[in-house]
Every structure is written in C-alpha cells, then in structure tokens.
Design a protein around this motif. Structure first.
Motif, PDB file in Angstrom:
ATOM      1  N   VAL A 162       0.860  -1.181   0.000  1.00  0.00           N
ATOM      2  CA  VAL A 162       0.000   0.000   0.000  1.00  0.00           C
ATOM      3  C   VAL A 162       0.897   1.232   0.000  1.00  0.00           C
ATOM      4  O   VAL A 162       1.820   1.347   0.809  1.00  0.00           O
ATOM      5  CB  VAL A 162      -0.929   0.017   1.231  1.00  0.00           C
ATOM      6  N   LEU A 163       0.622   2.149  -0.900  1.00  0.00           N
ATOM      7  CA  LEU A 163       1.394   3.383  -1.025  1.00  0.00           C
ATOM      8  C   LEU A 163       0.499   4.573  -0.708  1.00  0.00           C
ATOM      9  O   LEU A 163      -0.484   4.825  -1.403  1.00  0.00           O
ATOM     10  CB  LEU A 163       1.948   3.516  -2.448  1.00  0.00           C
ATOM     11  N   ALA A 164       0.828   5.282   0.370  1.00  0.00           N
ATOM     12  CA  ALA A 164       0.089   6.494   0.739  1.00  0.00           C
ATOM     13  C   ALA A 164       0.729   7.694   0.041  1.00  0.00           C
ATOM     14  O   ALA A 164       1.939   7.900   0.137  1.00  0.00           O
ATOM     15  CB  ALA A 164       0.105   6.681   2.249  1.00  0.00           C
ATOM     16  N   LEU A 165      -0.083   8.473  -0.656  1.00  0.00           N
ATOM     17  CA  LEU A 165       0.399   9.649  -1.383  1.00  0.00           C
ATOM     18  C   LEU A 165      -0.186  10.895  -0.736  1.00  0.00           C
ATOM     19  O   LEU A 165      -1.412  11.034  -0.635  1.00  0.00           O
ATOM     20  CB  LEU A 165       0.003   9.560  -2.848  1.00  0.00           C
ATOM     21  N   VAL A 166       0.677  11.794  -0.298  1.00  0.00           N
ATOM     22  CA  VAL A 166       0.276  13.001   0.429  1.00  0.00           C
ATOM     23  C   VAL A 166       0.586  14.216  -0.438  1.00  0.00           C
ATOM     24  O   VAL A 166       1.732  14.409  -0.854  1.00  0.00           O
ATOM     25  CB  VAL A 166       1.020  13.110   1.772  1.00  0.00           C
ATOM     26  N   VAL A 167      -0.422  15.034  -0.720  1.00  0.00           N
ATOM     27  CA  VAL A 167      -0.246  16.201  -1.578  1.00  0.00           C
ATOM     28  C   VAL A 167      -0.160  17.465  -0.732  1.00  0.00           C
ATOM     29  O   VAL A 167      -1.039  17.743   0.087  1.00  0.00           O
ATOM     30  CB  VAL A 167      -1.404  16.332  -2.587  1.00  0.00           C
ATOM     31  N   ASP A 168       0.913  18.216  -0.942  1.00  0.00           N
ATOM     32  CA  ASP A 168       1.074  19.531  -0.327  1.00  0.00           C
ATOM     33  C   ASP A 168       0.727  20.576  -1.372  1.00  0.00           C
ATOM     34  O   ASP A 168       1.472  20.798  -2.324  1.00  0.00           O
ATOM     35  CB  ASP A 168       2.534  19.688   0.141  1.00  0.00           C
ATOM     36  N   HIS A 169      -0.422  21.221  -1.210  1.00  0.00           N
ATOM     37  CA  HIS A 169      -0.848  22.241  -2.170  1.00  0.00           C
ATOM     38  C   HIS A 169      -0.118  23.571  -1.971  1.00  0.00           C
ATOM     39  O   HIS A 169      -0.242  24.472  -2.799  1.00  0.00           O
ATOM     40  CB  HIS A 169      -2.356  22.493  -2.039  1.00  0.00           C
ATOM     41  N   GLY A 213       5.500  12.154  -0.261  1.00  0.00           N
ATOM     42  CA  GLY A 213       4.937  13.494  -0.296  1.00  0.00           C
ATOM     43  C   GLY A 213       5.065  14.097  -1.686  1.00  0.00           C
ATOM     44  O   GLY A 213       6.104  13.947  -2.345  1.00  0.00           O
ATOM     45  N   LEU A 214       4.021  14.765  -2.150  1.00  0.00           N
ATOM     46  CA  LEU A 214       3.985  15.389  -3.475  1.00  0.00           C
ATOM     47  C   LEU A 214       3.642  16.865  -3.300  1.00  0.00           C
ATOM     48  O   LEU A 214       2.817  17.210  -2.462  1.00  0.00           O
ATOM     49  CB  LEU A 214       2.928  14.714  -4.359  1.00  0.00           C
ATOM     50  N   THR A 215       4.260  17.734  -4.093  1.00  0.00           N
ATOM     51  CA  THR A 215       4.084  19.172  -3.902  1.00  0.00           C
ATOM     52  C   THR A 215       3.563  19.837  -5.164  1.00  0.00           C
ATOM     53  O   THR A 215       4.090  19.615  -6.261  1.00  0.00           O
ATOM     54  CB  THR A 215       5.417  19.827  -3.492  1.00  0.00           C
ATOM     55  N   TRP A 216       2.538  20.652  -4.997  1.00  0.00           N
ATOM     56  CA  TRP A 216       2.009  21.466  -6.088  1.00  0.00           C
ATOM     57  C   TRP A 216       2.819  22.750  -6.132  1.00  0.00           C
ATOM     58  O   TRP A 216       2.611  23.671  -5.346  1.00  0.00           O
ATOM     59  CB  TRP A 216       0.538  21.765  -5.853  1.00  0.00           C
ATOM     60  N   THR A 217       3.756  22.826  -7.063  1.00  0.00           N
ATOM     61  CA  THR A 217       4.685  23.948  -7.134  1.00  0.00           C
ATOM     62  C   THR A 217       4.266  25.012  -8.129  1.00  0.00           C
ATOM     63  O   THR A 217       4.898  26.070  -8.203  1.00  0.00           O
ATOM     64  CB  THR A 217       6.089  23.443  -7.504  1.00  0.00           C
ATOM     65  N   ASP A 218       3.231  24.762  -8.917  1.00  0.00           N
ATOM     66  CA  ASP A 218       2.819  25.737  -9.926  1.00  0.00           C
ATOM     67  C   ASP A 218       2.308  27.028  -9.273  1.00  0.00           C
ATOM     68  O   ASP A 218       1.892  27.036  -8.105  1.00  0.00           O
ATOM     69  CB  ASP A 218       1.706  25.164 -10.802  1.00  0.00           C
ATOM     70  N   ARG A 219       2.328  28.098 -10.072  1.00  0.00           N
ATOM     71  CA  ARG A 219       1.759  29.353  -9.590  1.00  0.00           C
ATOM     72  C   ARG A 219       0.266  29.179  -9.354  1.00  0.00           C
ATOM     73  O   ARG A 219      -0.448  28.596 -10.172  1.00  0.00           O
ATOM     74  CB  ARG A 219       2.012  30.457 -10.628  1.00  0.00           C
TER      75      ARG A 219
END
Length: 408
Positions: A50-57, A83-89
C-alpha cells in the motif's frame, strides 16, 4: 457502522491475486486516516503493498509540516508513503478547481510511476451531500463515483479511482477513530467560508443524496484503429459525452446544454455534421465521432517532440515511445502528399473525416526532419518507436465496461 459495505467495495473492485501496489490518497485528516487503516487491513493478508500519497498544495503556511507529519503517520501504520508538492503558480480565481485538478494529476502520476492501477480516495456520504449544496450554489464540482477512471488526462490514463467510503458519513468515521484512540489533522480551509465546500459544511449539509443511477454500458459501438468511435443514434447522453472526450483527447466534458442540443439533433433523425468539445460528429444511419481536425487552425493538434527513449502523449489520443532517435509527432493534415504511395493507399480504408488528425512521425536524426512514416497506424521510426491508441481503453473505462481492477 457499515464497515461491511466498505469491505464489500474493496472485494468487489480489487484483484486479490494482484501484487501491484494500492495507491491511497492520504492527507492525515480523519476520512483519509480511516481509509488508509481500512485498506491496510484489507491488503495485509494478501501481502499486497500500500502506497500512501500526500499532496502539499502549498496553500497554508503549515502545509510542509503537515505533509511531513502525514507521511510519518502513514509509514507508522505500515504503508509506504510519498509526499507530493504542487509547485505551480496559484491562480487568483478558480483556486479550488485548480487545486483539485493539480491534486489528481500529482496523485495519478505518482500512482502510475509506482505501478498502481487503482487510486483509492476517502470521499464520504457527507461529501456527496455537500456536493449537492455546492451545485445548488452554482459550483461545477462533480459527484464522486464509487468507481471511475481518473478524472485527469493524460496523467490518469490506465488508472481508476475507487471510493469505498461513500456509504459512511464523516461523523460515523470520526466516532470510529475516536474509539480507537486516533487523532487527525483538520485543514483550516474546511472552515474558510470563501470556499463553496466550507459554506456547504457550515450549513449542515448532512443528508446524503439518493444513490446515482448510472447508465449501463452500451451494447453496440465500434472503435476503429484510427481512434474513431461509431455509435447508434439513440446513444444515451453519458455515453455520447464519453465518446466526445475520448475521440477528441480532451479532459473537460461538453457543457450540459450543448450536449442536450446534440442529443436532440440525433433523436430527430436528421443527417448533419457538427463539432463539440474538440470532436467532429457525422450523423447518418449511425454516428461517427472523431477528432476535429479544424482544431489545427486554432492551435490544436500541436506538435510533440520526444527525445530518444522518451514517452509522451500526443493530442490526448496516442501514447508514443521514441526509439533510439528523437522524434516529432505531428498531424497528417496537409502532409498526405509526402507519404509514399503505399501509405496513401492504406489511408483509403479510413473515413475521410478521420484522416487529417492521424499522427505521423518525423525522424529528427540529423539536421533535417526525416521521412514521414505511417505503417498500419502502428507508427515506427527505425523499427523501434511504438505508438498506442488510448481511445479504446479510455472509452471502455468511461462507459463502465472496465469495472474491476483485473478487467482489461
């Protein structure tokens, strides 16, 4: 508590024999915490990762710390975590919709890279009720389905979304977590009344709507190797919308009023040609739906350049993997005369409306583009490049023909 329904949803949709990881969207909030624990309980006896994916907006000052805390919590429970990061403007308007799209895109990309075919999300009956209130206020938020293709394209190709908690309310979930001594994070955005969901929640949108009745899969349809879809004139609106999206390679469905007018014209029996949502519709005895090549004049059908060995999606319809040489993928429109006579002869089997939007490869090995290559719609360069139409599987998924992880 209706835990049996949650377990039944996992049993119904997931393949117990698969060893592919199960991706879980995890925020550290109550719903996703309950979901992750439930999925782990289901997967452990099957020795399934199981892979937990966490998004940081990156919309809150504390978001980086929250993401780190959620990743640590998921790992402590026994899941792999990333952890995944939303880096777009960030846009000044339409932020909630942009954030949803970014979240799904980040989740889908990470899940596919990990080899997962299913992304499991923690939407609840309370989310369904809030969605009703939001749409009454004018929001365009969609109704989450228990099983559906990923809503982002092309990042979500080949990936399904499973929502097994739709029978449970948020209050039931938190009561269960409290009994287990669990604590969870609460995003302050859920209390920010500038956003429609927060207003719906504050207003007490608690009663879940009646279960959605989805149209059964179509009994009659054809998809040719060029990606054109043929349907009967009495096609139901949902299947027509899916065909328009898939044949055009688009992500956003047509507006409801425009779709309704197209359905009305089809029901009338009149012969006509129309365009909608990037697709061309030719209505005769049956309905032909293909990519609207006229989009090329408006900036559509854009060229795709690929480095050696790279993989990309051209026009939302074709997945292309380059061989040892760099490639450019372009539309056939305006290039037919450059094809060899044998290649032009093969085009005669394809409906004229479909031909201009077919992909062809230009070899970029050298100072000038190489010869256009088209071989039975399986495009090749130096015998190594590969091209796959995404239309058939996408349409089958959209209309419910692929309703389990193991069904292909």
């Amino acid at each position: 508590m209706r835990l049996d329904q949650v377990r039944a949803a996992l049993d119904r949709r997931l393949d117990p024999a698969s060893r592919a990881p199960l991706a879980v969207g995890f925020s550290g909030g109550g719903d996703s915490l309950f979901l992750l624990k439930t999925v782990l309980d289901w997967a452990r006896p099957l020795d399934r990762p199981v892979l937990a994916l966490v998004v940081d907006h990156q919309l809150q000052p504390q978001s980086t710390a929250w993401t780190a805390e959620a990743v640590a919590k998921a790992r402590a429970l026994g899941a792999a975590a990333l952890g995944l990061t939303w880096t777009d403007r960030k846009p000044r308007t339409g932020l909630p919709a942009a954030a949803r799209r970014a979240r799904h895109a980040l989740l889908a990309t990470a899940a596919r890279e990990a080899g997962a075919r299913v992304m499991i999300l923690g939407h609840t009956a309370s989310d369904l009720a809030e969605g009703v209130a939001m749409r009454a206020e004018g929001s365009s938020v969609s109704n989450p389905r228990a099983w559906a293709p990923s809503p982002v394209w092309p990042e979500g190709r080949g990936l399904f979304v499973l929502r097994p908690l739709l029978a449970l309310t948020r209050a039931e979930i938190r009561e269960a977590l409290t009994r287990e001594g669990e604590t969870w994070l609460d995003d302050p955005a859920n209390l920010d009344l500038r956003y429609a969901r927060a207003r719906a929640r504050a207003a007490g949108a608690l009663a879940p709507p009646l279960p959605l009745r989805e149209a059964p899969p179509p009994e009659v349809f054809e998809i040719d190797p060029a990606g054109a879809i043929r349907l009967p004139r009495d096609v139901v609106p949902a299947h027509l919308a899916a065909a328009l999206l898939c044949a055009s390679g688009a992500e956003r469905p047509p507006r409801g009023d425009r779709l309704a007018r197209l359905v009305e014209r089809l029901r009338s029996g009149a012969r006509f040609t129309a365009t909608l949502a990037g697709a061309r519709i030719e209505a005769d005895q049956a309905v032909l739906i293909c990519r609207d090549a006229g989009e090329a004049a408006r900036g559509g059908l854009a060229r795709l350049d690929l480095a050696p060995g790279a993989c990309g999606v051209w026009d939302g319809r074709w997945e292309v993997v380059a061989g040892k040489t760099a490639l450019a993928v372009v539309a056939l429109r305006g290039r037919t005369s450059s094809l060899l006579a044998e290649q032009r002869a093969r085009l005669s089997a394809i409906a004229p409306a479909v031909r201009p939007s077919l992909p062809v490869l230009l070899s970029l090995d050298g100072d000038a583009p190489g010869e256009l290559v088209l071989d039975d719609l399986e495009l090749e360069a130096d015998g190594e490049a590969r091209v796959r139409s995404l239309v058939p599987d996408r349409f089958k998924a959209a209309v419910g023909l692929l309703d389990q992880e193991s069904v292909t």
